[in-house]
Design an enzyme around this catalytic site. Structure first.
Site, PDB file in Angstrom:
ATOM      1  N   GLN A   1      -4.683  -5.532   6.600  1.00  0.00           N
ATOM      2  CA  GLN A   1      -5.580  -6.500   5.972  1.00  0.00           C
ATOM      3  C   GLN A   1      -5.451  -7.891   6.587  1.00  0.00           C
ATOM      4  OE1 GLN A   1      -7.870  -5.634   3.794  1.00  0.00           O
ATOM      5  NE2 GLN A   1      -7.162  -3.530   3.578  1.00  0.00           N
TER       6      GLN A   1
ATOM      7  N   LYS B   1     -10.771  -1.546  10.101  1.00  0.00           N
ATOM      8  CA  LYS B   1     -10.733  -2.760   9.277  1.00  0.00           C
ATOM      9  C   LYS B   1     -11.175  -3.989  10.074  1.00  0.00           C
ATOM     10  CE  LYS B   1      -8.063  -0.607   6.051  1.00  0.00           C
ATOM     11  NZ  LYS B   1      -8.462  -0.236   4.696  1.00  0.00           N
TER      12      LYS B   1
ATOM     13  N   ASP C   1       2.876  -4.971   8.267  1.00  0.00           N
ATOM     14  CA  ASP C   1       1.641  -4.206   8.069  1.00  0.00           C
ATOM     15  C   ASP C   1       0.467  -5.173   8.138  1.00  0.00           C
ATOM     16  OD1 ASP C   1      -0.587  -2.918   7.058  1.00  0.00           O
ATOM     17  OD2 ASP C   1       0.419  -2.081   5.304  1.00  0.00           O
TER      18      ASP C   1
ATOM     19  N   HIS D   1       0.860  -1.183   0.000  1.00  0.00           N
ATOM     20  CA  HIS D   1       0.000   0.000   0.000  1.00  0.00           C
ATOM     21  C   HIS D   1       0.901   1.238   0.000  1.00  0.00           C
ATOM     22  CE1 HIS D   1      -2.805   3.002   1.704  1.00  0.00           C
ATOM     23  NE2 HIS D   1      -3.800   2.177   1.408  1.00  0.00           N
TER      24      HIS D   1
ATOM     25  N   CYS E   1      -4.889   2.582  -3.730  1.00  0.00           N
ATOM     26  CA  CYS E   1      -3.675   3.091  -3.078  1.00  0.00           C
ATOM     27  C   CYS E   1      -2.551   2.068  -3.156  1.00  0.00           C
ATOM     28  CB  CYS E   1      -3.945   3.476  -1.628  1.00  0.00           C
ATOM     29  SG  CYS E   1      -5.162   4.783  -1.431  1.00  0.00           S
TER      30      CYS E   1
END
Length: 676
Positions: free
Chosen positions: A469, A492, A466, A389, A630
């Site tokens: 997700q 999220k 990260d 991202h 993004c």
């Protein structure tokens, strides 16, 4: 015993006498079932009423499963429950009715619409005059069944648990091997008496708070209800049910490789119960029921989170850590309890390893601006991947430009998976940091995080993972992963926007200078020098997002009550089903076909702009994301600027996937006005 679901329900049409139906099914008579059920519930604490109690965290407001009941309401609930068959629905089970209550008439015609989220693959549409399958798992009980026992909360303090136990007639529910739906059992005849207890070799032990009557199997030892076994179905009606023709199911085996649905570590997952917890899913868009398939952008919020935010502002609102008054104490306790919940969710070693931030983007920038500025120098190297991202690219570009460092990028193959061998060739003595996504937001690729972290550590590099997700879709264990930092966003994971968290190893956090200054992050200030607090306070300058941190804690409570493994398994099945459906559409190309994926489907449709496909789906009430997400570098790796991106969550259904596939087929077949 393995029992198959009948595929032809025509035999269910017409009038069915309950006693005859039970006899044909090989089940004991109504009197036996009534006695067993009443003995069972009479054995519960407080005469059968205590199973209605909920924990405060389970309160979801009036009308929702798990709504809180005060003492007056509890006292008003009858405890002399009577078990009576629903004569209009003898094929699918029984309802609890208050004494003297008449079941609601069930009149189904072919012209009646399906209930919201009705799954026609497992529930063929009934014909006029047919006895309908129970709709308990598709929609709330009918208004005329006001006497039904309310659905208990997941943590209601009794061991017939999970979503299965929340059905009004859960004690008669059969375990199915696919996503659960009401079923018609076609059991072979058996001898009279109590010889309806199959010997499955399952140890039965009482669960907490339950001491049910023992029921002796002829020639065997007594079996008692409770524990994890009772989360599958009631102890005296255990059956293994498979669906004929299901390619994922072999004889006697579920699609997850177990016998039937008897995975005792995971209670049954009921998507229809889950959907009742999300009020926005009742919304209509352009006159159509909302189908929310933009979960990779943000998830919807359960009523429990909405209620927790309201309760904070109604009863606890204050600044934290600083005042001696009651509301400050309440707010501080709620905020720090949320930190504890985040630490538990990611399995951190200490609550002090959790720093609240606005989200993943701010978390990455915090690490870049604090640790990065101190430890990255000229000619040092930072390694990322093609999957990232923009939030995991731009801060490192800025840092490299400022320090004279180099940014190196690990390649991916044509399926969208990182090439591990080539990734390792990028590492060397100058590598100071590796930063990559656990799950790609654009493709859904699940990266080999454990292996990548181990490789990076062999070269002495720190690793930032990260999890924006990853956290919503899989179990997170930062200690097992051994990452140095893990970042994720609350919105999220079914929590509020504007809140997220950074996990960092405690010694690393305490050795890192603060990013911002002011407020409660200091121990002492003079005009000559400042002493900073240890982590996490040193990174939380000023008044933080207190209410939304509390809301994030409520969201994580909700996810943990459902079970991360349940979520992962259900979403996997949904993703496989959606992938098969979309791949069958002519001219549709899926982008990102790695073997390991999570809940993202990215595609282009030949001859159509992604933005136009997204708008056409919106007119059908289907929310997807169209654009570059993004993540422009990874799309350009596949020669694209944009894709259409449906993304799934555990409240989505197979029927919603069918609606998406049908809509894209219509666009592909007749939407000439949308063509370029």
């Amino acid at each position: 015993m393995t029992t198959s679901l009948p595929t032809d329900k025509s035999a269910a049409s017409g009038s069915v006498n309950p006693a005859e139906a039970l006899a044909l099914a090989g089940l004991p008579g109504v009197d036996v079932l009534t006695r067993l059920a009443n003995e069972y519930f009479a054995s519960l604490p407080d005469g059968g009423g205590s199973f209605l109690r909920t924990t405060p965290a389970a309160s979801t407001g009036p009308g929702y499963p798990g709504a809180s009941l005060d003492q007056a309401e509890l006292a008003a609930i009858p405890t002399n429950l009577d078990l009576a068959p629903d004569v209009q629905d003898a094929s699918s089970g029984f309802y609890f009715l208050w004494p003297g209550q008449t079941p609601a008439p069930a009149s189904v015609t072919a012209e009646q619409p399906d209930p919201p989220g009705f799954d026609s693959r497992l529930n063929p549409r009934p014909t006029a005059g047919a006895v309908p399958p129970s709709a308990a798992s598709q929609e709330p009980p009918p208004a005329t069944h006001q006497g039904m026992v309310p659905a208990p909360a997941a943590d209601a303090g009794f061991s017939v648990g999970g979503a299965l136990a929340s059905l009004p007639h859960y004690f008669m529910a059969a375990a199915t091997s696919a996503h659960r739906a009401p079923v018609d059992l076609n059991l072979p005849p058996r001898d009279a008496g109590l010889e309806f207890l199959p010997d499955l070799g399952i140890p039965r032990t009482p669960g907490p708070g339950i001491n049910p009557p023992a029921i002796a199997e002829p020639g065997g030892s007594p079996l008692t209800a409770g524990g994890e076994a009772s989360a599958v179905s009631l102890y005296f009606l255990d059956e293994i049910v498979s669906i004929p023709g299901d390619p994922a199911c072999k004889a006697g085996e579920s699609q997850h490789g177990q016998v039937g649905n008897l995975d005792l570590a995971h209670p049954g997952f009921d998507v229809w119960e889950v959907r009742r917890d999300f009020p926005i899913l009742q919304e209509r868009v352009h006159g159509k029921p909302l189908i929310w398939l933009d979960n990779a952008a943000t998830t919807q919020k359960p009523q429990a989170v909405v209620d927790r935010l309201a309760r904070f502002y109604q009863h606890e609102n204050s600044n934290i850590h600083r005042a001696a008054h009651e509301l400050a104490a309440r707010a501080t306790d709620a905020y720090e309890a949320a930190r504890d919940k985040v630490a538990r969710f990611v399995r951190a070693a200490s609550r002090d390893e959790i720093v609240f931030v606005r989200g993943t983007t701010e978390g990455i920038n915090l690490i870049a601006q604090s640790w990065g500025r101190r430890h990255i120098g000229k000619d040092d190297e930072i390694v990322i991947s093609w999957l990232e991202h923009h939030a995991n690219i731009v801060p490192w570009q800025q840092l490299c430009a400022e320090k004279g460092a180099k940014l190196r990028v690990a390649p991916v193959d044509d399926s969208g998976q990182i090439l591990l061998d080539e990734y390792e060739t990028l590492l060397g003595p100058r590598t100071k940091l590796v930063a990559f996504s656990q799950v790609s937001n654009a493709l859904g690729t699940v990266t080999p995080a454990q292996a990548m972290i181990e490789i990076a550590h062999r070269y002495g590099a720190r690793v930032l993972l990260d999890g924006a997700q990853g956290a919503p879709h899989m179990r997170v264990d930062v200690q097992a992963l051994d990452c140095d930092w893990y970042v994720f966003s609350g919105h999220k994971v079914f929590g509020p926007t504007g809140i997220g968290a950074v996990y960092g190893k405690l010694d690393l956090l305490n050795a890192t200078p603060p990013w911002q200054g002011g407020g409660n992050m200091i121990q002492d200030v003079t005009f000559e020098r400042t002493l900073f607090q240890p982590a996490p306070a040193r990174f939380e300058a000023g008044t933080g997002n207190i209410a939304d941190a509390v809301g994030l804690g409520a969201a994580l409570d909700y996810v943990e009550r459902i079970g991360q493994e349940n979520i992962s398994r259900y979403e996997h099945d949904l993703l496989v089903y959606a992938t098969q459906g979309l791949q069958a559409i002519p001219g549709l190309r899926l982008i990102g076909t790695a073997q390991e994926k999570a809940s993202v489907l990215s595609f282009v449709l030949q001859g159509f702009r992604s933005e136009d496909v997204g708008e056409a789906l919106n007119r059908e009430g289907i929310a997807v994301r169209s654009g570059h997400h993004c993540a422009q570098p990874i799309l350009r790796r596949f020669g694209l600027e944009t894709t259409v991106r449906p993304s799934l969550a555990f409240y989505n259904t197979f029927e919603e996937v069918d609606a998406l596939v049908d809509a894209v087929r219509r666009i592909q077949g007749g939407g000439h006005a949308l063509r370029r």
